[in-house]
Design a protein around this motif. Structure first.
Motif, short mmCIF file in Angstrom:
data_model
loop_
_atom_site.label_atom_id
_atom_site.label_comp_id
_atom_site.label_asym_id
_atom_site.label_seq_id
_atom_site.Cartn_x
_atom_site.Cartn_y
_atom_site.Cartn_z
N MET A 1 -10.45 -11.21 -23.44
CA MET A 1 -9.79 -10.57 -22.30
C MET A 1 -9.12 -9.28 -22.75
SD MET A 1 -6.83 -12.19 -19.82
CE MET A 1 -7.84 -13.59 -19.46
N ARG A 2 -9.46 -8.18 -22.09
CA ARG A 2 -8.93 -6.87 -22.48
C ARG A 2 -7.57 -6.64 -21.82
NH1 ARG A 2 -9.04 -2.37 -19.74
NH2 ARG A 2 -10.59 -3.17 -18.29
N MET A 3 -6.56 -6.34 -22.60
CA MET A 3 -5.24 -6.02 -22.06
C MET A 3 -5.06 -4.50 -22.06
SD MET A 3 -4.01 -8.97 -21.34
CE MET A 3 -2.29 -8.56 -21.00
N THR A 4 -4.30 -4.00 -21.11
CA THR A 4 -4.08 -2.57 -21.02
C THR A 4 -2.71 -2.30 -20.43
OG1 THR A 4 -4.87 -0.50 -20.03
CG2 THR A 4 -5.19 -2.50 -18.75
N ASP A 5 -2.15 -1.14 -20.76
CA ASP A 5 -0.88 -0.74 -20.16
C ASP A 5 -1.10 0.10 -18.91
OD1 ASP A 5 0.62 -1.99 -22.11
OD2 ASP A 5 0.53 -0.26 -23.46
N THR A 6 -2.32 0.39 -18.57
CA THR A 6 -2.63 1.24 -17.44
C THR A 6 -2.73 0.40 -16.18
OG1 THR A 6 -3.87 2.73 -18.88
CG2 THR A 6 -4.25 2.93 -16.51
N ARG A 7 -1.74 0.53 -15.30
CA ARG A 7 -1.75 -0.22 -14.04
C ARG A 7 -2.27 0.67 -12.91
NH1 ARG A 7 4.23 -2.19 -13.32
NH2 ARG A 7 4.60 -0.15 -14.30
N PHE A 8 -2.80 0.02 -11.91
CA PHE A 8 -3.22 0.75 -10.72
C PHE A 8 -2.73 0.04 -9.47
CE2 PHE A 8 -6.99 -1.70 -12.21
CZ PHE A 8 -7.19 -2.56 -11.12
N HIS A 9 -2.85 0.72 -8.36
CA HIS A 9 -2.30 0.24 -7.09
C HIS A 9 -3.35 -0.50 -6.28
CE1 HIS A 9 1.39 2.71 -7.56
NE2 HIS A 9 0.56 3.54 -8.18
N LEU A 10 -2.88 -1.42 -5.43
CA LEU A 10 -3.73 -2.15 -4.52
C LEU A 10 -3.22 -2.01 -3.09
CD1 LEU A 10 -4.33 -5.57 -6.35
CD2 LEU A 10 -5.95 -3.67 -6.14
N ALA A 11 -4.15 -1.83 -2.17
CA ALA A 11 -3.81 -1.80 -0.74
C ALA A 11 -4.93 -2.48 0.03
CB ALA A 11 -3.61 -0.36 -0.27
N TRP A 12 -4.69 -2.73 1.31
CA TRP A 12 -5.67 -3.42 2.15
C TRP A 12 -5.89 -2.61 3.42
CZ3 TRP A 12 -7.54 -8.50 0.89
CH2 TRP A 12 -8.47 -9.01 1.82
N PHE A 13 -7.15 -2.55 3.85
CA PHE A 13 -7.57 -1.77 5.02
C PHE A 13 -8.02 -2.75 6.11
CE2 PHE A 13 -10.86 1.56 6.55
CZ PHE A 13 -9.93 2.14 7.40
N MET A 14 -7.43 -2.68 7.30
CA MET A 14 -7.74 -3.66 8.35
C MET A 14 -7.71 -2.99 9.72
SD MET A 14 -4.17 -5.55 9.21
CE MET A 14 -4.65 -5.55 10.94
N ASN A 15 -8.13 -3.77 10.72
CA ASN A 15 -8.06 -3.38 12.12
C ASN A 15 -7.29 -4.43 12.89
OD1 ASN A 15 -10.17 -1.05 12.95
ND2 ASN A 15 -10.99 -2.19 11.23
N LEU B 1 -3.16 -5.11 -15.18
CA LEU B 1 -3.72 -3.99 -14.43
C LEU B 1 -2.96 -3.69 -13.14
CD1 LEU B 1 -7.51 -4.81 -14.88
CD2 LEU B 1 -6.26 -2.91 -15.93
N VAL B 2 -2.28 -4.68 -12.58
CA VAL B 2 -1.53 -4.49 -11.34
C VAL B 2 -0.15 -5.12 -11.50
CG1 VAL B 2 -3.61 -4.43 -9.91
CG2 VAL B 2 -2.43 -6.62 -10.29
N ARG B 3 0.74 -4.74 -10.61
CA ARG B 3 2.13 -5.23 -10.72
C ARG B 3 2.23 -6.72 -10.45
NH1 ARG B 3 2.96 -2.11 -5.93
NH2 ARG B 3 4.24 -0.63 -7.08
N THR B 4 3.27 -7.32 -11.01
CA THR B 4 3.59 -8.73 -10.76
C THR B 4 4.88 -8.87 -9.96
OG1 THR B 4 4.75 -8.87 -12.88
CG2 THR B 4 2.42 -9.52 -12.84
N GLU B 5 5.59 -7.76 -9.76
CA GLU B 5 6.79 -7.75 -8.93
C GLU B 5 7.05 -6.33 -8.46
OE1 GLU B 5 10.34 -8.74 -11.06
OE2 GLU B 5 9.79 -7.54 -12.82
N TYR B 6 7.79 -6.21 -7.36
CA TYR B 6 8.17 -4.90 -6.84
C TYR B 6 9.45 -4.43 -7.52
CZ TYR B 6 4.93 -5.91 -2.98
OH TYR B 6 3.82 -6.22 -2.21
N LYS B 7 9.50 -3.14 -7.84
CA LYS B 7 10.66 -2.57 -8.52
C LYS B 7 11.56 -1.79 -7.56
CE LYS B 7 9.48 -3.74 -12.78
NZ LYS B 7 10.27 -4.70 -13.59
N HIS B 8 11.03 -1.40 -6.40
CA HIS B 8 11.76 -0.49 -5.52
C HIS B 8 11.75 -0.98 -4.08
CE1 HIS B 8 11.75 2.41 -8.83
NE2 HIS B 8 10.46 2.15 -8.98
N GLN B 9 12.69 -0.48 -3.30
CA GLN B 9 12.75 -0.81 -1.88
C GLN B 9 11.83 0.08 -1.05
OE1 GLN B 9 14.12 -3.14 0.08
NE2 GLN B 9 13.23 -2.10 1.85
N LEU B 10 11.78 1.37 -1.36
CA LEU B 10 11.03 2.31 -0.54
C LEU B 10 9.55 2.33 -0.94
CD1 LEU B 10 13.48 5.38 -0.43
CD2 LEU B 10 13.40 3.38 1.08
N LEU B 11 8.68 2.44 0.07
CA LEU B 11 7.25 2.50 -0.19
C LEU B 11 6.90 3.67 -1.09
CD1 LEU B 11 4.27 1.84 0.20
CD2 LEU B 11 4.38 2.94 2.45
#
Length: 439
Positions: free
Chosen positions: A1-15, A422-432
């Motif tokens: 399993m490859r570990m990295t310090d480079t995280r990226f963002h996730l979002a969802w697109f819906m109707n 690769l992605v966050r495990t918790e939120y750090k901030h209140q504002l989007l």
């Protein structure tokens, strides 16, 4: 399993449309009280997504087949309810997830839109965003007193001025204008609130807004410009850009282009987060996932849904072309030209049926992602390492979702991404906006 310090963002697109109502494990096709989508937002927050984006259209399509029959019988693009009230409901039921609503510059006067955005940003405690669209359908224009849409270049000129107006309206109150001085009986300091007296080619607005400054000052701006003019608009205004690209090379080229345009106008390119649309197909084994993918993308329902959807947003009637033959000419449109170019893959020689099934539908997937959660997570990490950032926007080929697919992503794919760092495990901030700029 490859570990990295480079995280990226996730979002969802819906109707705000029916769920995947024809399939097993569906909600049932009647989500209009919003509860299904509220629970969806809570699931995505549990998975630490940056935001959920609610797409919108302002018409009942009539392009596919020359009438509205398929759109209504298949619930394809219509019915579609207003995203703003749903955004409020989602925001009130969550604490960290960003909520993005699509609002058209054609449909909303600038003052009304700025006031609405400011209100929702306050109600969501600084987690609201506006997906900026100009609308790309003549049928929508005809619901607002026009016969046809202005040409694309004119729409962007109007949108440039529109953004100037709303930004001035958001700034018409100083951040500290509300003083709440009980001793002297002063709620807001009048010297910190001003008219904007805007008089442009397309808009005339006095101001100021009659709402207090919201937690973010202005909502997060999201945009999806694909044409050169659209890219300039997005680079100038957007906090986040959504894109559908052709593979890793296309993703990297698009991101580099946007960042170069941002630098040219004096913006910090790191302030713009570009999320690429993907439609993962997950299974317990790779063979299971590929069987599921083939079953989904070769069904007649799927092919017709895809063609009806792209007909609606490009105003090209794909019902008039033979399904099992290549397109005979390169198609153009005054509608969503970037989507059309991505779909038709001119010169590929693929049949229309193959185009509809390609990459999970051709419309919303930047790369093929089929396999187990660990396999797909690995591919996503490798792609982002090559592209340089910034993340992915997950959806389904026709943007209808089931609880089963949602859980596969939230409880299957996301933990696999989290284990790789690769992605966050918790939120750090209140504002989007702060969560978007965290990395």
């Amino acid at each position: 399993m490859r570990m990295t310090d480079t995280r990226f963002h996730l979002a969802w697109f819906m109707n705000f449309t029916p769920d995947e109502w024809r399939e097993p494990f569906a909600q049932g096709g009647f989500p209009w009280d919003g509860q299904f989508y509220v629970e969806m937002a809570q699931t995505l927050e549990r998975a630490c997504f940056d935001y959920i984006m609610i797409e919108d259209k302002l018409m009942v399509p009539e392009t596919f087949g020359g009438n509205r029959d398929y759109a209504l019988s298949a619930a394809m693009v219509a019915p579609k309810h207003d995203p703003s009230p749903l955004a409020v409901a989602m925001g009130m039921a969550t604490r960290h997830l960003g909520i993005i609503a699509t609002l058209s510059t054609m449909a909303y006067p600038p003052f009304l839109l700025a006031r609405l955005c400011s209100t929702i940003d306050s109600l969501t405690r600084g987690r609201f965003g506006w997906n900026v669209v100009t609308s790309a359908e003549d049928l929508a224009a005809q619901n607002f007193g026009m016969d046809v849409l202005p040409p694309r270049e004119d729409r962007y000129a109007m949108a440039d001025e529109y953004m100037d107006v709303v930004k001035q309206l958001f700034d018409s109150w100083d951040p500290d204008a509300v003083v709440l001085d009980r001793e002297n009986g002063i709620y807001a300091d009048p010297s910190k609130v001003r008219t904007i007296d805007f008089k442009g080619k397309y808009f005339k607005v006095r101001g100021p807004l009659n709402t207090v400054p919201s937690p973010q000052g202005r909502p997060v701006f999201v945009q999806a410009g694909a044409s050169p003019r659209g890219r300039d608009f997005a680079a100038n205004n957007a906090d986040s850009i959504i894109s559908v690209a052709n593979g890793v090379e296309g993703m990297r080229a698009f991101r580099n282009d946007i960042r170069a345009r941002a630098v040219k106008i004096g913006r910090n390119p790191d302030d713009i987060k570009i999320l690429f649309c993907i439609t993962p197909t997950l299974g317990e084994t790779e063979e299971d996932a590929r069987i599921k993918y083939k079953r989904t993308t070769t069904s007649d329902h799927f092919v017709n849904d895809i063609l009806a959807q792209i007909s609606a947003i490009t105003e090209v009637d794909f019902a008039r072309f033979a399904l099992d033959e290549p397109l005979q000419e390169k198609l153009t449109t005054n509608g969503e030209s970037g989507t059309l170019d991505k779909f038709q893959q001119w010169g590929s020689g693929k049949t229309l049926r193959e185009l509809a099934g390609d990459s999970g539908g051709g419309l919303v997937s930047s790369m093929e992602l089929i396999g187990t959660p660990d396999q797909v997570a690995e591919k996503m990490g490798e792609a982002m390492a090559e592209v340089g950032g910034d993340g992915f926007l997950i959806t389904t080929p026709v943007m209808r979702v089931s609880r089963r697919y949602l859980i596969e992503i939230a409880d299957g794919l996301v933990p696999a991404l989290q284990r790789r760092g690769l992605v966050r495990t918790e939120y750090k901030h209140q504002l989007l906006r702060d969560n978007l700029r965290e990395f």
